[in-house]
Design a protein around this motif. Structure first.
Motif, PDB file in Angstrom:
ATOM      1  N   MET A 117     -13.181 -44.632  39.121  1.00  0.00           N
ATOM      2  CA  MET A 117     -12.069 -44.808  38.189  1.00  0.00           C
ATOM      3  C   MET A 117     -11.020 -45.722  38.808  1.00  0.00           C
ATOM      4  N   THR A 118     -10.608 -46.724  38.082  1.00  0.00           N
ATOM      5  CA  THR A 118      -9.570 -47.610  38.598  1.00  0.00           C
ATOM      6  C   THR A 118      -8.373 -47.607  37.660  1.00  0.00           C
ATOM      7  N   LEU A 119      -7.226 -47.819  38.269  1.00  0.00           N
ATOM      8  CA  LEU A 119      -5.997 -47.954  37.499  1.00  0.00           C
ATOM      9  C   LEU A 119      -5.783 -49.420  37.194  1.00  0.00           C
ATOM     10  N   GLU A 120      -5.068 -49.670  36.128  1.00  0.00           N
ATOM     11  CA  GLU A 120      -4.566 -51.020  35.914  1.00  0.00           C
ATOM     12  C   GLU A 120      -3.110 -51.026  36.376  1.00  0.00           C
ATOM     13  N   LEU A 121      -2.798 -51.924  37.288  1.00  0.00           N
ATOM     14  CA  LEU A 121      -1.442 -52.010  37.826  1.00  0.00           C
ATOM     15  C   LEU A 121      -0.894 -53.406  37.551  1.00  0.00           C
ATOM     16  N   LYS A 122       0.270 -53.440  36.918  1.00  0.00           N
ATOM     17  CA  LYS A 122       0.908 -54.738  36.637  1.00  0.00           C
ATOM     18  C   LYS A 122       2.270 -54.745  37.314  1.00  0.00           C
ATOM     19  N   GLU A 123       2.617 -55.880  37.903  1.00  0.00           N
ATOM     20  CA  GLU A 123       3.938 -55.925  38.532  1.00  0.00           C
ATOM     21  C   GLU A 123       4.796 -57.016  37.905  1.00  0.00           C
ATOM     22  N   THR A 124       6.068 -56.698  37.779  1.00  0.00           N
ATOM     23  CA  THR A 124       7.046 -57.633  37.251  1.00  0.00           C
ATOM     24  C   THR A 124       8.206 -57.691  38.233  1.00  0.00           C
ATOM     25  N   GLU A 125       8.491 -58.887  38.702  1.00  0.00           N
ATOM     26  CA  GLU A 125       9.519 -59.011  39.739  1.00  0.00           C
ATOM     27  C   GLU A 125      10.848 -59.456  39.122  1.00  0.00           C
ATOM     28  N   TYR A 126      11.887 -58.758  39.482  1.00  0.00           N
ATOM     29  CA  TYR A 126      13.256 -59.135  39.101  1.00  0.00           C
ATOM     30  C   TYR A 126      14.018 -59.464  40.379  1.00  0.00           C
ATOM     31  N   ASN A 127      15.215 -60.027  40.227  1.00  0.00           N
ATOM     32  CA  ASN A 127      16.025 -60.315  41.411  1.00  0.00           C
ATOM     33  C   ASN A 127      16.324 -59.045  42.192  1.00  0.00           C
ATOM     34  N   SER A 128      16.573 -57.981  41.422  1.00  0.00           N
ATOM     35  CA  SER A 128      17.055 -56.758  42.062  1.00  0.00           C
ATOM     36  C   SER A 128      15.951 -55.776  42.440  1.00  0.00           C
ATOM     37  N   CYS A 129      14.766 -55.926  41.881  1.00  0.00           N
ATOM     38  CA  CYS A 129      13.733 -54.893  42.093  1.00  0.00           C
ATOM     39  C   CYS A 129      12.357 -55.381  41.654  1.00  0.00           C
ATOM     40  N   LEU A 130      11.366 -54.548  41.951  1.00  0.00           N
ATOM     41  CA  LEU A 130       9.997 -54.811  41.510  1.00  0.00           C
ATOM     42  C   LEU A 130       9.543 -53.644  40.639  1.00  0.00           C
ATOM     43  N   VAL A 131       9.038 -53.979  39.448  1.00  0.00           N
ATOM     44  CA  VAL A 131       8.503 -52.945  38.556  1.00  0.00           C
ATOM     45  C   VAL A 131       6.985 -52.943  38.667  1.00  0.00           C
ATOM     46  N   ILE A 132       6.435 -51.768  38.980  1.00  0.00           N
ATOM     47  CA  ILE A 132       4.976 -51.599  38.966  1.00  0.00           C
ATOM     48  C   ILE A 132       4.639 -50.715  37.772  1.00  0.00           C
TER      49      ILE A 132
END
Lengths: 148, 118
Positions: free
Chosen positions: B1-16
């Protein structure tokens, strides 16, 4: 359908002690539980989580002991309740001797990434029965079908 | 089983953003992603659990470890968790007192902007 007798509804799963199979078990058990309309979606989710925790404990024990034996899960949907039994061949444990975790407000708590699985099982199940010994552990989870 | 992980980078933080079921089988993938992100210098993290269908104690443990890692680097970890079902698992373990929860990733990103502007 209320109180229907599913006395012939015993299902047995035998899985390798591999983490990839834990999802399979909780999915199958969740589908079996959904056969009875008296168990709400919320309680089915509780059941899936409790089963997943119990099978994870069995997996951890087999991995720790380097055991090739299969983990055996039985699910019995009978009148008024669903009973799930998880059997491992590990060295056993005393559920009353599971160490307490530090208080959540203690920074030390963040050093403990495990240790809540069994308390979740107890919290979510209507009844939890543990039989443990040198030749393995049997955990029985009982969910009453008239309990929402 | 695998997860799908997407990341979005902002100046202040990283969203996973996590998609799928987080358990004993899949949590190592999430742990690896978090460790890599922290090692790359992303110490202000947001884990978006909006699309997590299932979370057990192995997943909780991974998230606890993530909080420990970012705090050791003077960072923080915020959770986006609009689903009551998932949030209730934190509550059952008293961990709702440890984590900060937001309903949307925008709210969590804004929280970091507020912190960083102090």
């Amino acid at each position: 359908m209320n109180g229907k007798d599913y006395s012939s509804g015993m299902v047995e799963l035998r899985i390798p002690a591999q983490a990839e199979y834990i999802q399979l078990v909780r999915t199958v058990i969740g589908e079996i539980a959904a056969i009875d309309p008296n168990l709400s979606l919320g309680r089915i989710a509780d059941l899936r989580l409790a089963v997943s925790e119990a099978v994870t404990n069995a997996y951890r024990e087999h991995t720790r002991q380097n055991l090739d034996d299969q983990i055996v899960v039985r699910c019995d949907l009978t009148k008024g309740k669903i009973e799930i039994e998880i059997n491992d061949q590990g060295a056993g444990f005393n559920p009353n001797e599971i160490p307490d975790l530090p208080n959540v407000e203690d920074p030390e708590r963040l050093n403990h990434e495990s240790g809540v699985g069994f308390s979740l099982i107890r919290e979510l199940s209507d009844e939890t029965i543990v039989e443990t010994g040198k030749n393995g552990t049997k955990v029985r989870l009982i969910f009453n079908l008239n309990n929402g | 089983m695998t997860l799908e992980l997407k990341e979005t980078e902002y100046n202040s933080c990283l969203v996973i953003s996590i998609f799928g079921e987080v358990d004993m089988g899949s949590s190592p993938q999430l742990r690896t992603k978090i460790i890599r992100s922290v090692n790359e210098g992303h110490v202000n993290l947001i884990l978006d659990l909006t699309s997590v269908d299932f979370l057990d104690s192995a997943g909780l443990g991974t998230i606890i470890g993530a909080l420990r890692r970012v705090r050791s680097q003077n960072g923080d970890l915020l959770l986006v968790c609009p689903e009551e079902r998932i949030q209730s698992i934190f509550m059952l373990c008293d961990l709702d007192k440890v984590f900060k929860f937001y309903l949307t990733s925008n709210e969590a990103v804004d929280a970091y902007k507020g912190i960083n502007s102090l």
